[in-house]
Write a protein that holds these residues in place. Structure first.
Motif, PDB file in Angstrom:
ATOM      1  N   UNK A 104     -18.470  50.149 -68.895  1.00 45.97           N
ATOM      2  CA  UNK A 104     -19.559  51.189 -69.197  1.00 45.97           C
ATOM      3  C   UNK A 104     -19.690  51.989 -67.718  1.00 45.97           C
ATOM      4  N   UNK A 105     -19.452  51.530 -66.729  1.00 44.66           N
ATOM      5  CA  UNK A 105     -19.592  52.055 -65.275  1.00 44.66           C
ATOM      6  C   UNK A 105     -18.557  53.206 -65.211  1.00 44.66           C
ATOM      7  N   UNK A 106     -17.385  53.130 -66.064  1.00 44.62           N
ATOM      8  CA  UNK A 106     -16.375  54.001 -65.431  1.00 44.62           C
ATOM      9  C   UNK A 106     -16.046  55.264 -66.257  1.00 44.62           C
ATOM     10  N   UNK A 107     -17.128  55.753 -66.925  1.00 45.03           N
ATOM     11  CA  UNK A 107     -17.024  57.007 -67.637  1.00 45.03           C
ATOM     12  C   UNK A 107     -15.863  57.111 -68.556  1.00 45.03           C
ATOM     13  N   UNK A 108     -15.639  56.058 -69.308  1.00 44.25           N
ATOM     14  CA  UNK A 108     -14.607  56.299 -70.600  1.00 44.25           C
ATOM     15  C   UNK A 108     -12.999  55.864 -70.051  1.00 44.25           C
ATOM     16  N   UNK A 109     -12.825  55.699 -68.699  1.00 42.59           N
ATOM     17  CA  UNK A 109     -11.553  55.424 -68.175  1.00 42.59           C
ATOM     18  C   UNK A 109     -11.372  53.963 -68.403  1.00 42.59           C
ATOM     19  N   UNK A 110     -11.959  53.161 -68.753  1.00 39.07           N
ATOM     20  CA  UNK A 110     -11.590  51.650 -69.165  1.00 39.07           C
ATOM     21  C   UNK A 110     -11.875  51.299 -70.640  1.00 39.07           C
ATOM     22  N   UNK A 111     -10.872  50.677 -71.159  1.00 41.63           N
ATOM     23  CA  UNK A 111     -10.689  50.685 -72.699  1.00 41.63           C
ATOM     24  C   UNK A 111     -10.557  49.026 -73.129  1.00 41.63           C
ATOM     25  N   UNK A 112     -11.471  48.614 -73.529  1.00 42.32           N
ATOM     26  CA  UNK A 112     -11.437  47.124 -73.706  1.00 42.32           C
ATOM     27  C   UNK A 112     -11.052  46.827 -75.348  1.00 42.32           C
ATOM     28  N   UNK A 113      -9.809  46.020 -75.425  1.00 39.66           N
ATOM     29  CA  UNK A 113      -9.191  45.580 -76.590  1.00 39.66           C
ATOM     30  C   UNK A 113      -9.511  44.232 -76.931  1.00 39.66           C
ATOM     31  N   UNK A 114      -9.995  43.794 -78.086  1.00 42.84           N
ATOM     32  CA  UNK A 114     -10.084  42.499 -78.395  1.00 42.84           C
ATOM     33  C   UNK A 114      -9.043  41.954 -79.085  1.00 42.84           C
ATOM     34  N   UNK A 115      -8.187  40.960 -78.760  1.00 47.42           N
ATOM     35  CA  UNK A 115      -7.034  40.488 -79.048  1.00 47.42           C
ATOM     36  C   UNK A 115      -7.184  39.815 -80.404  1.00 47.42           C
ATOM     37  N   UNK A 116      -8.253  39.377 -80.592  1.00 50.78           N
ATOM     38  CA  UNK A 116      -8.636  38.465 -81.896  1.00 50.78           C
ATOM     39  C   UNK A 116      -7.837  37.244 -81.667  1.00 50.78           C
ATOM     40  N   UNK A 117      -7.409  36.715 -80.755  1.00 51.62           N
ATOM     41  CA  UNK A 117      -6.573  35.750 -80.345  1.00 51.62           C
ATOM     42  C   UNK A 117      -6.844  34.914 -78.727  1.00 51.62           C
ATOM     43  N   UNK A 118      -6.023  33.909 -78.448  1.00 48.91           N
ATOM     44  CA  UNK A 118      -6.103  33.446 -77.527  1.00 48.91           C
ATOM     45  C   UNK A 118      -4.624  32.833 -76.866  1.00 48.91           C
ATOM     46  N   UNK A 119      -4.504  32.309 -75.960  1.00 46.59           N
ATOM     47  CA  UNK A 119      -3.280  31.789 -75.314  1.00 46.59           C
ATOM     48  C   UNK A 119      -2.109  32.645 -75.381  1.00 46.59           C
ATOM     49  N   UNK A 120      -1.139  32.330 -75.729  1.00 47.69           N
ATOM     50  CA  UNK A 120       0.150  33.406 -75.830  1.00 47.69           C
ATOM     51  C   UNK A 120       0.088  34.382 -77.051  1.00 47.69           C
ATOM     52  N   UNK A 121      -0.721  33.975 -77.846  1.00 42.52           N
ATOM     53  CA  UNK A 121      -1.093  35.012 -79.027  1.00 42.52           C
ATOM     54  C   UNK A 121      -1.832  36.266 -78.372  1.00 42.52           C
ATOM     55  N   UNK A 122      -2.549  36.062 -77.214  1.00 40.48           N
ATOM     56  CA  UNK A 122      -3.040  37.208 -76.553  1.00 40.48           C
ATOM     57  C   UNK A 122      -1.964  37.597 -75.458  1.00 40.48           C
ATOM     58  N   UNK A 123      -1.081  36.508 -74.878  1.00 39.04           N
ATOM     59  CA  UNK A 123      -0.121  36.877 -73.931  1.00 39.04           C
ATOM     60  C   UNK A 123       0.792  37.753 -74.593  1.00 39.04           C
ATOM     61  N   UNK A 124       1.334  37.700 -75.718  1.00 38.08           N
ATOM     62  CA  UNK A 124       2.282  38.788 -76.066  1.00 38.08           C
ATOM     63  C   UNK A 124       1.765  39.949 -76.120  1.00 38.08           C
ATOM     64  N   UNK A 125       0.343  40.170 -76.272  1.00 40.76           N
ATOM     65  CA  UNK A 125      -0.276  41.599 -76.463  1.00 40.76           C
ATOM     66  C   UNK A 125      -0.513  42.057 -75.265  1.00 40.76           C
ATOM     67  N   UNK A 126      -0.764  41.174 -74.185  1.00 41.06           N
ATOM     68  CA  UNK A 126      -0.938  41.729 -73.044  1.00 41.06           C
ATOM     69  C   UNK A 126       0.550  42.354 -72.445  1.00 41.06           C
ATOM     70  N   UNK A 127       1.607  41.385 -72.685  1.00 43.08           N
ATOM     71  CA  UNK A 127       2.948  41.629 -72.318  1.00 43.08           C
ATOM     72  C   UNK A 127       3.286  43.142 -72.737  1.00 43.08           C
ATOM     73  N   UNK A 128       2.859  43.263 -74.003  1.00 44.99           N
ATOM     74  CA  UNK A 128       3.425  44.497 -74.705  1.00 44.99           C
ATOM     75  C   UNK A 128       2.785  45.661 -73.852  1.00 44.99           C
ATOM     76  N   UNK A 129       1.426  45.624 -73.656  1.00 46.02           N
ATOM     77  CA  UNK A 129       0.568  46.552 -72.895  1.00 46.02           C
ATOM     78  C   UNK A 129       1.348  46.769 -71.690  1.00 46.02           C
ATOM     79  N   UNK A 130       1.797  45.714 -70.820  1.00 46.78           N
ATOM     80  CA  UNK A 130       2.397  46.001 -69.536  1.00 46.78           C
ATOM     81  C   UNK A 130       3.662  46.844 -69.920  1.00 46.78           C
ATOM     82  N   UNK A 131       4.494  46.441 -70.659  1.00 48.52           N
ATOM     83  CA  UNK A 131       5.715  47.083 -70.858  1.00 48.52           C
ATOM     84  C   UNK A 131       5.396  48.660 -71.400  1.00 48.52           C
ATOM     85  N   UNK A 132       4.460  48.837 -72.136  1.00 46.64           N
ATOM     86  CA  UNK A 132       4.334  50.314 -72.739  1.00 46.64           C
ATOM     87  C   UNK A 132       3.688  51.065 -71.492  1.00 46.64           C
ATOM     88  N   UNK A 133       2.740  50.518 -70.746  1.00 51.82           N
ATOM     89  CA  UNK A 133       2.570  51.111 -69.543  1.00 51.82           C
ATOM     90  C   UNK A 133       3.424  51.286 -68.660  1.00 51.82           C
TER      91      UNK A 133
END
Length: 279
Positions: A104-133
């Protein structure tokens, strides 16, 4: 200036090498032994379990403070236009709440995503984000890629015992499947962001067989996929599972990873399989 910087938390169980390769920043949770606080990722798995087994009480875990996220976002925005921050399920931790308040302190420049998971079910999502970025995609496209993985990723986790779940107060939603018998083994999955029991077992061998069969069933018509075998003091079983997966499927990526201390606090020893089916 990059379009998007990617941030996740330590419950993703990503290795430092993978984070460096894909330019992913990890905000760590903490483990509390009495008056001592240990940052997740700064203690080896073997040492953590040694200390936990010797402690008079189960350690507790703590989500990152809002200020920790604020600092991480501030640093990321020095080199990126926006941030995509992907985290452990809001039904399993207050980490999303801290991240959202910081955003909320960054005027819409930060976007939080709920993975709805944990461990590598979250890890695969973060990895995909890194690749897309890394491909230079904009924020909306990065989030779309993350959500695509979130919709497909599956995970089964097997606990060698239930002591940690009981002591940590996380057994309530699973009590129906085990009754009063705590001297059994249990596998769970995650559905809609919360733990769901798969089935109890009397033997480690039965759990391994059913775990692989469960993965095969959840792969559906897909024969290809990315896999990660995660483990807590169970490397031999993890390597055996890896070999079995390679025999059964067309594996596009395979990882074998240790769970971090925060995950280990709640699970105790055991193993898990996270996977993303591919068409």
């Amino acid at each position: 200036m990059r379009n998007v910087a990617v941030i996740t938390d330590s419950t993703a169980d990503l290795s430092p090498d993978l984070c460096a390769k894909h330019d992913i920043t990890v905000v760590p949770l903490s483990i509390v032994f009495g008056q001592e606080t240990i940052v997740d990722g700064t203690i080896s798995q073997a040492e953590f379990f040694r200390r936990m087994n010797a402690a008079p009480e189960l350690p507790t875990t703590s989500q990152p403070a809002v200020g920790t996220f604020v600092e991480a976002y501030r640093r990321a925005l020095e080199t990126a236009s926006e941030v995509v921050s992907v985290h452990i399920s809001s039904k399993l931790s207050g980490t999303i709440e801290s991240a959202t308040r910081a955003a909320e302190e960054f005027a819409g420049r930060v976007h939080v995503v709920d993975s709805k998971n944990l461990s590598w079910a979250l890890g695969f999502q973060a990895l995909e984000a890194g690749r897309a970025a890394a491909e230079g995609l904009d924020r909306a496209s990065v989030i779309e890629r993350v959500e695509s993985v979130r919709d497909r990723v599956q995970m089964i986790v097997h606990f060698d015992g239930l002591d940690n779940l009981v002591k940590g107060g996380r057994i309530s939603g699973l009590a129906g499947v085990i009754g009063g018998a705590l001297n059994i083994r249990l596998s769970i999955t995650v559905k809609d962001g919360a733990f769901v029991p798969v089935r109890p077992y009397r033997s480690a061998k039965a759990a391994l067989k059913h775990g692989l069969d469960w993965v095969e069933g959840r792969m559906g018509n897909a024969s290809r996929g990315a896999f990660c075998v995660i483990h807590a003091l169970s490397e031999d079983r993890a390597l055996w599972i890896k070999d079995q997966l390679v025999e059964r499927f067309d594996v596009t990526e395979m990882f074998v990873m240790e769970t971090g201390a925060v995950i280990g606090t709640h699970t105790g020893t055991g193993w898990g399989i996270a996977f993303v089916p591919e068409a």
